[in-house]
Design an enzyme around this catalytic site. Structure first.
Site, PDB file in Angstrom:
ATOM      1  CB  SER A 292      -0.964  -0.031   1.233  1.00 62.29           C
ATOM      2  OG  SER A 292      -0.200   0.343   2.414  1.00 62.29           O
TER       3      SER A 292
ATOM      4  CE  LYS B  56      -2.525   1.877   4.771  1.00 61.68           C
ATOM      5  NZ  LYS B  56      -1.744   0.743   5.175  1.00 61.68           N
TER       6      LYS B  56
END
Length: 232
Positions: free
Chosen positions: A153, A191
């Site tokens: 990701s 993230k």
């Protein structure tokens, strides 16, 4: 001689590498330079590479290493060295009590397990091994540790599945920082962090993953990315 746009892009990349340990994505470069499309960024990147200021690293998603800075930028960043470092895990486990000493270039950090760059997973093992990390990669005061990345990701931030990220322990983060975030008390993920009002947005660097929007109380920052090691 660099054009103003080339110089602006080189300065932006240099500042982001110094802050995050990884280069910005092409979308971030486009936004920072107020360009309409990423094709303009590709042209600027190619021009900087041809002039020897940057190097695009093979087998890495949009990864860029700064080779040198022009005098006008170097004066703003004394002691500049690239922060993204190709490395490898040691062949043999280092001593458990290994300590950093002055003038030693490699430090031993605990490899605390795997951190998800995708669907959150548990991140900490009970008995961590160690990994050798260049001392120049560590930034600021406080404890550091390493985590192996699992998932894709964050590929547009130059972070691939199997990479080892170096994390500085902290409970706070600024908008745009890449962090280890503990979600709802038990799962952890890597993230980009943003706060908007009473919500926390955890953003991936891969369009295949939707941002996660969570209440402030559901997210606890455990550390901030300061470096990256890749094993080939």
């Amino acid at each position: 001689m660099l054009t103003k746009k080339q110089l602006d892009l080189l300065e932006f990349i240099s500042k982001r590498v110094a802050r995050d340990g990884v280069p910005p994505s092409f979308d971030e470069m486009k936004e920072a330079l107020d360009l309409r499309s990423k094709s303009g960024i590709h042209r600027l990147i190619t021009a900087l590479e041809e002039r020897g200021f940057i190097r695009r690293l093979a087998h890495r998603a949009r990864a860029i290493e700064i080779v040198k800075l022009p005098d006008t930028l170097a004066a703003k960043q004394p002691g500049f060295t690239p922060k993204v470092i190709d490395g490898d895990l040691p062949d043999l486990p280092p001593p458990a009590n290994a300590m950093a000493v002055e003038n030693v270039h490699a430090l031993e950090l605990p490899l605390m397990g795997r951190i998800a760059a995708g669907v959150p997973i548990e991140s900490i093992n009970d008995v961590p091994p160690s990994v050798a990390v260049p001392g120049a990669m560590l930034s600021g005061n406080g404890k550091h540790y390493a985590l192996e990345v699992k998932g894709d990701s964050m590929i547009e931030a130059g972070i691939n599945d199997g990479d080892v990220v170096v994390i500085r322990e902290t409970s706070s983060a600024d908008n745009g920082d890449i962090v280890v975030a503990q979600v709802e008390g038990y799962e952890a993920t890597l993230k980009r962090y943003k706060r908007k009002g009473e919500s926390i947005i955890l953003e991936a660097a891969n369009p295949a993953y939707e941002p996660r929007i969570l209440p402030v109380g559901a997210v606890k920052v455990q550390g901030r990315l300061v470096g990256l090691i890749r094993t080939y």
